[in-house]
Design an enzyme around this catalytic site. Structure first.
Site, PDB file in Angstrom:
ATOM      1  NE  ARG A  24      73.027  32.531  33.540  1.00 27.68           N
ATOM      2  CZ  ARG A  24      72.452  32.914  34.730  1.00 27.68           C
ATOM      3  NH1 ARG A  24      71.167  32.769  34.884  1.00 27.68           N
ATOM      4  NH2 ARG A  24      73.223  33.725  35.497  1.00 27.68           N
ATOM      5  CB  THR A 135      79.673  41.120  32.552  1.00 29.69           C
ATOM      6  OG1 THR A 135      80.199  40.541  33.177  1.00 29.69           O
ATOM      7  CG2 THR A 135      79.320  40.188  31.012  1.00 29.69           C
ATOM      8  CE  LYS A 160      83.069  37.338  32.663  1.00 33.91           C
ATOM      9  NZ  LYS A 160      83.276  36.757  34.082  1.00 33.91           N
ATOM     10  CE  LYS A 162      79.570  36.472  30.740  1.00 36.26           C
ATOM     11  NZ  LYS A 162      80.041  35.372  31.540  1.00 36.26           N
ATOM     12  CG  ASP A 190      83.221  33.929  30.638  1.00 38.06           C
ATOM     13  OD1 ASP A 190      83.323  33.025  29.987  1.00 38.06           O
ATOM     14  OD2 ASP A 190      82.572  34.221  31.706  1.00 38.06           O
ATOM     15  CD  GLU A 218      85.481  33.791  33.185  1.00 36.26           C
ATOM     16  OE1 GLU A 218      85.978  35.153  33.283  1.00 36.26           O
ATOM     17  OE2 GLU A 218      84.672  33.410  34.038  1.00 36.26           O
ATOM     18  CG  ASP A 243      83.461  30.553  35.642  1.00 38.97           C
ATOM     19  OD1 ASP A 243      83.439  30.061  36.901  1.00 38.97           O
ATOM     20  OD2 ASP A 243      82.759  31.267  35.203  1.00 38.97           O
ATOM     21  CE  LYS A 267      81.972  32.978  38.237  1.00 35.10           C
ATOM     22  NZ  LYS A 267      81.192  32.534  37.032  1.00 35.10           N
ATOM     23  CB  SER A 295      79.213  36.388  42.217  1.00 36.01           C
ATOM     24  OG  SER A 295      78.480  37.477  41.361  1.00 36.01           O
ATOM     25  CG  MET A 297      73.608  36.903  36.309  1.00 36.10           C
ATOM     26  SD  MET A 297      74.804  38.544  36.581  1.00 36.10           S
ATOM     27  CE  MET A 297      73.244  39.868  36.391  1.00 36.10           C
ATOM     28  CG  ASP A 320      83.198  38.485  36.833  1.00 32.25           C
ATOM     29  OD1 ASP A 320      82.688  39.444  36.643  1.00 32.25           O
ATOM     30  OD2 ASP A 320      82.754  37.005  36.654  1.00 32.25           O
ATOM     31  CG  ASP A 322      79.797  42.375  36.696  1.00 34.10           C
ATOM     32  OD1 ASP A 322      80.163  41.499  36.926  1.00 34.10           O
ATOM     33  OD2 ASP A 322      79.398  42.572  35.427  1.00 34.10           O
TER      34      ASP A 322
END
Ligand SMILES: [Mg+2]
Length: 365
Positions: A24, A135, A160, A162, A190, A218, A243, A267, A295, A297, A320, A322
């Protein structure tokens, strides 16, 4: 003492940088904050972030779950019987993990406030600082390198990255980031389910052969493909972190049974709150599976709860946390703040959140 009311607040806040993954792209946080109020007028807060592509949770759906079911169930009950209330919340409805997490966290926050202690103390710890990674949104190699340099300058030492949007370019992306930040910054990836098992093994082995020193990878493959996840884990040296494959206890049991991953990302919005999250961390530790707490967003409410959990219980790798750092302004008053790569918990009762109306507090100078 009883619970007088359970309220919901729809909150929305813009990010200072678009957040892009293989699943996304988003420029705002859309979230539901739940407020559980006792007869003395004390409030506990919890958060249900909207993440259509990962949890399927929406603000409207979580709001309906809390207003129609969980809220009425809790009203007039004793908030000090925290475990009993959390068990009732967990059993009252199928799915709806984000809504259940919001209520579970609000109950914990309220219980801590009623004792006059920070949430971390209620969870059995005293630390008020927790390190976090940051991230780098998915993008082209040159942009990732530039973002990596900025984040290093911001004080972050665990990045991290993406990946998973285009397997053929991922080696170059990692190479560009490593070249930009040098050898001392930790780099983790990730893929957000973006690779097939064969692509995952090819990309990860290429990264290993190039000596790019990636800490962990991840969720390389589709969340439901546990055989694929185990197949990848068997064929690479780099630790694999599950995850999206692990929401609750049953998922983690299956990962452990198949030895499908080396670590798990816990999470609150996936598992349903602090109580199930503590079970997951204990279960992972008992089976030698490493841990990270992450977490979605989300705002200072959800990040504060996750950071309090890490401060009390610890994880085997840097967590993680942030998400709230990405906010251009925060939709709540109080709560965690960031000092470089450190999440700082307020030394105040509960989560230290004083209101959850749209106050537009500036997050950064
Ligand atoms: Mg992830």
């Amino acid at each position: 003492m009883t619970i007088a009311a359970v309220r919901t607040h729809r909150l929305s806040a813009p990010l200072h940088t678009p957040f892009v993954t293989a699943l996304r792209r988003t420029t705002t946080i859309e979230t539901l904050v739940v407020e559980v109020v006792d007869r003395d007028g004390r409030s506990g807060f919890g958060e249900a972030p909207q993440v259509w592509q990962v949890t399927g949770a929406s603000v409207a759906g979580s709001e309906a779950c809390v207003r129609e079911l969980l809220g009425p169930m809790l009203t007039s009950r004793n908030p000090d019987d925290l475990v009993a209330r959390c068990v009732e919340v967990d059993r009252a409805v199928a799915g709806n993990e984000a809504a259940k997490a919001a209520v579970d966290v609000a109950l914990h926050d309220l219980a801590a406030r009623r004792l006059g202690v920070p949430l971390v103390r209620l969870l059995g710890g005293t630390a008020l600082t927790v390190p976090t990674d940051v991230t780098l949104a998915a993008g082209e190699a040159v942009d990732l390198a530039s973002a990596a340099r900025q984040r290093r300058a911001d004080g972050f030492d665990v990045l991290k990255l993406k990946v998973g949007t285009d397997a053929s370019g991922d080696l170059d992306r990692v190479r560009a980031v490593r070249a930009a930040v040098g050898p001392r910054i930790r780099v983790r990836l990730d893929a957000n389910q973006g690779w097939t098992p064969r692509e995952a093994v090819r990309v990860i082995r290429n990264i290993e052969d190039a000596g790019l020193d990636v800490e962990l990878v991840e969720q390389p493959v589709h969340r439901a493909d546990l055989d694929g996840l185990a197949w990848v884990s068997d064929r690479v040296s780099t630790p694999i972190l599950a995850d999206e494959s692990v929401f609750g206890v049953r998922d983690l049991v299956e990962v452990i049974r198949r030895r499908a991953a080396d670590l798990v990302n816990v999470k609150l919005a996936k598992c349903g709150g602090l109580r199930p999250a503590r079970t997951l961390l204990d279960l992972a530790a008992a089976h030698g599976v490493g841990t990270v707490v992450g977490s979605m967003m989300e705002s200072q409410v959800g990040v504060g709860a996750a950071a309090s959990l890490v401060a009390a219980q610890g994880t085997t790798a840097v967590s993680d946390l942030d998400a709230a750092w990405w906010l251009a302004w925060t939709p709540v008053r109080g709560g965690v703040r960031y000092e470089g790569a450190t999440v700082v918990l307020p030394d105040e009762p509960g989560l230290g959140i004083s209101s959850a109306t749209e106050v537009k507090m500036q997050t950064r100078g």
